[in-house]
Design a protein around this motif. Structure first.
Motif, PDB file in Angstrom:
ATOM      1  N   ASP A  16       0.902  -1.069  -0.086  1.00  0.00           N
ATOM      2  CA  ASP A  16      -0.051  -0.045  -0.108  1.00  0.00           C
ATOM      3  C   ASP A  16       0.900   1.254  -0.010  1.00  0.00           C
ATOM      4  OD1 ASP A  16      -1.766   2.357   0.629  1.00  0.00           O
ATOM      5  OD2 ASP A  16      -3.102   1.073   2.220  1.00  0.00           O
ATOM      6  N   ILE A  17       0.804   2.030  -0.797  1.00  0.00           N
ATOM      7  CA  ILE A  17       1.748   3.373  -1.149  1.00  0.00           C
ATOM      8  C   ILE A  17       1.386   4.294   0.052  1.00  0.00           C
ATOM      9  CG2 ILE A  17       0.153   4.947  -2.308  1.00  0.00           C
ATOM     10  CD1 ILE A  17       2.552   5.405  -4.120  1.00  0.00           C
ATOM     11  N   GLY A  38      -9.754   3.881  -5.972  1.00  0.00           N
ATOM     12  CA  GLY A  38      -8.467   3.382  -6.098  1.00  0.00           C
ATOM     13  C   GLY A  38      -7.633   3.942  -5.233  1.00  0.00           C
ATOM     14  N   VAL A  39      -6.434   3.992  -5.569  1.00  0.00           N
ATOM     15  CA  VAL A  39      -5.283   4.478  -4.708  1.00  0.00           C
ATOM     16  C   VAL A  39      -5.577   6.089  -4.420  1.00  0.00           C
ATOM     17  CG1 VAL A  39      -3.873   5.547  -6.624  1.00  0.00           C
ATOM     18  CG2 VAL A  39      -2.470   4.873  -4.664  1.00  0.00           C
ATOM     19  N   ALA A 122       1.123   2.314  -9.867  1.00  0.00           N
ATOM     20  CA  ALA A 122       1.260   2.177 -11.316  1.00  0.00           C
ATOM     21  C   ALA A 122      -0.080   2.910 -11.918  1.00  0.00           C
ATOM     22  CB  ALA A 122       0.877   0.356 -11.431  1.00  0.00           C
ATOM     23  N   SER A 124      -2.552   4.609 -14.227  1.00  0.00           N
ATOM     24  CA  SER A 124      -3.441   4.362 -15.054  1.00  0.00           C
ATOM     25  C   SER A 124      -3.753   2.757 -15.291  1.00  0.00           C
ATOM     26  CB  SER A 124      -3.029   4.954 -16.539  1.00  0.00           C
ATOM     27  OG  SER A 124      -3.309   6.234 -16.833  1.00  0.00           O
ATOM     28  N   THR A 125      -3.344   1.915 -14.370  1.00  0.00           N
ATOM     29  CA  THR A 125      -3.573   0.605 -14.503  1.00  0.00           C
ATOM     30  C   THR A 125      -4.706  -0.003 -13.672  1.00  0.00           C
ATOM     31  OG1 THR A 125      -1.971  -0.160 -12.805  1.00  0.00           O
ATOM     32  CG2 THR A 125      -1.077  -0.002 -14.816  1.00  0.00           C
ATOM     33  N   GLY A 126      -5.465   0.735 -13.004  1.00  0.00           N
ATOM     34  CA  GLY A 126      -6.601   0.520 -12.210  1.00  0.00           C
ATOM     35  C   GLY A 126      -7.937   0.955 -13.188  1.00  0.00           C
ATOM     36  N   ILE A 127      -8.648   1.845 -12.373  1.00  0.00           N
ATOM     37  CA  ILE A 127      -9.877   2.185 -13.272  1.00  0.00           C
ATOM     38  C   ILE A 127      -9.695   2.671 -14.730  1.00  0.00           C
ATOM     39  CG2 ILE A 127     -11.911   4.020 -13.178  1.00  0.00           C
ATOM     40  CD1 ILE A 127     -11.170   4.085 -10.035  1.00  0.00           C
ATOM     41  N   TYR A 128      -8.272   3.068 -14.946  1.00  0.00           N
ATOM     42  CA  TYR A 128      -8.006   3.651 -16.380  1.00  0.00           C
ATOM     43  C   TYR A 128      -7.639   2.700 -17.424  1.00  0.00           C
ATOM     44  CZ  TYR A 128      -8.870   8.575 -15.215  1.00  0.00           C
ATOM     45  OH  TYR A 128      -9.588   9.827 -14.753  1.00  0.00           O
TER      46      TYR A 128
HETATM   47  P1  ADP Z   1      -6.290   4.907 -12.434  1.00  0.00           P
HETATM   48  O1  ADP Z   1      -7.428   5.562 -12.358  1.00  0.00           O
HETATM   49  O2  ADP Z   1      -5.057   5.978 -12.883  1.00  0.00           O
HETATM   50  O3  ADP Z   1      -6.187   3.692 -13.178  1.00  0.00           O
HETATM   51  P2  ADP Z   1      -6.284   3.624  -9.961  1.00  0.00           P
HETATM   52  O4  ADP Z   1      -6.301   4.224  -8.430  1.00  0.00           O
HETATM   53  O5  ADP Z   1      -7.826   2.984 -10.193  1.00  0.00           O
HETATM   54  O6  ADP Z   1      -5.989   4.776 -10.951  1.00  0.00           O
HETATM   55  O7  ADP Z   1      -5.117   2.368 -10.032  1.00  0.00           O
HETATM   56  C1  ADP Z   1      -3.859   2.659 -10.197  1.00  0.00           C
HETATM   57  C2  ADP Z   1      -3.129   1.628  -9.760  1.00  0.00           C
HETATM   58  O8  ADP Z   1      -2.917   1.633  -8.185  1.00  0.00           O
HETATM   59  C3  ADP Z   1      -3.778   0.086  -9.705  1.00  0.00           C
HETATM   60  O9  ADP Z   1      -2.666  -0.815 -10.129  1.00  0.00           O
HETATM   61  C4  ADP Z   1      -4.312  -0.290  -8.488  1.00  0.00           C
HETATM   62  O10 ADP Z   1      -4.233  -1.776  -8.399  1.00  0.00           O
HETATM   63  C5  ADP Z   1      -3.137   0.546  -7.799  1.00  0.00           C
HETATM   64  N1  ADP Z   1      -3.758   0.702  -6.208  1.00  0.00           N
HETATM   65  C6  ADP Z   1      -4.990   0.640  -5.540  1.00  0.00           C
HETATM   66  N2  ADP Z   1      -4.765   1.263  -4.257  1.00  0.00           N
HETATM   67  C7  ADP Z   1      -3.576   1.296  -4.052  1.00  0.00           C
HETATM   68  C8  ADP Z   1      -3.029   1.457  -2.876  1.00  0.00           C
HETATM   69  N3  ADP Z   1      -3.383   1.904  -1.759  1.00  0.00           N
HETATM   70  N4  ADP Z   1      -1.319   1.826  -2.968  1.00  0.00           N
HETATM   71  C9  ADP Z   1      -0.712   1.425  -4.117  1.00  0.00           C
HETATM   72  N5  ADP Z   1      -1.381   1.119  -5.159  1.00  0.00           N
HETATM   73  C10 ADP Z   1      -2.703   1.052  -5.274  1.00  0.00           C
END
Ligand code: ADP
Length: 171
Positions: A16-17, A38-39, A122, A124-128
């Motif tokens: 977790d960042i 997300g993050v 990472a 853009s690798t989640g919701i995007y």
């Molecule tokens: P985006 O809209 O840019 O895709 P997201 O937040 O949906 O952003 O996801 C970006 C990345 O962050 C994904 O790979 C997700 O798994 C990761 N992520 C989500 N929560 C955390 C966290 N607490 N710490 C680190 N990475 C996270």
């Protein structure tokens, strides 16, 4: 955890960042700095509403943050000094060059603030929707071509095992 000696040390880390001790934490933000999922949500939940409040004030003063650009707020209750809100592209709609830009602008902002460490999720690798492979390749390219004056440590924090494996392979 693995470290790679470089111009700055690049440290790949699983987890977790919001738990990482770095001067700046990069947030994978949207253009409206509306930190609902997300993050971004994790950062505001732990850092406190102050981060959303400062983000709202930024939008009120400057308007939306363009894809590939960054905005800075404090980090509220987190250990970091700043959150660098980077707006990555949406997969299939906006190109990779915007992801490259978002990562480079984050590094440049950290340099401008004379910070010695920064942590990236990472972007853009989640919701995007970007594949981890593309994000890993772009991040390593940008880091390779970046010569820091102040940054000594660049953390890349991967939330799940699969992401960590793919980044480890790329780096
Ligand atoms: P985006 O809209 O840019 O895709 P997201 O937040 O949906 O952003 O996801 C970006 C990345 O962050 C994904 O790979 C997700 O798994 C990761 N992520 C989500 N929560 C955390 C966290 N607490 N710490 C680190 N990475 C996270």
């Amino acid at each position: 955890m693995k470290t790679y000696p470089f111009k700055a040390n690049i440290i790949l880390q699983k987890g977790d960042i919001t738990d990482v001790s770095a001067d700046a934490i990069v947030n994978a933000a949207n253009s409206y700095l509306s930190h609902g999922g997300g993050v971004a949500y994790a950062i505001v939940r732990k850092g406190g509403y102050q981060i959303q409040k400062e983000s709202d004030e930024y939008i009120r003063l400057h308007g939306p943050v363009k894809t590939g650009e960054v905005a800075v707020t404090t980090a509220g209750k987190l250990k970091a000094k700043y959150i660098i809100h980077a707006v990555g592209p949406i997969f299939g709609i906006e190109g990779e060059e915007k992801l490259e830009l978002a990562i480079r602008k984050s590094l440049e902002k950290a340099e401008e603030l004379k910070l010695s460490s920064i942590a990236f999720p990472a972007i853009s690798t989640g919701i995007y929707g970007y594949p981890y492979e593309i994000c890993a390749r772009i991040m390593s390219d940008v880091f390779l071509n970046f010569s820091p004056n102040y940054l000594k440590e660049i953390y890349v924090v991967l939330y799940d095992e699969k992401a960590y494996r793919i980044f480890e392979e790329e780096f």
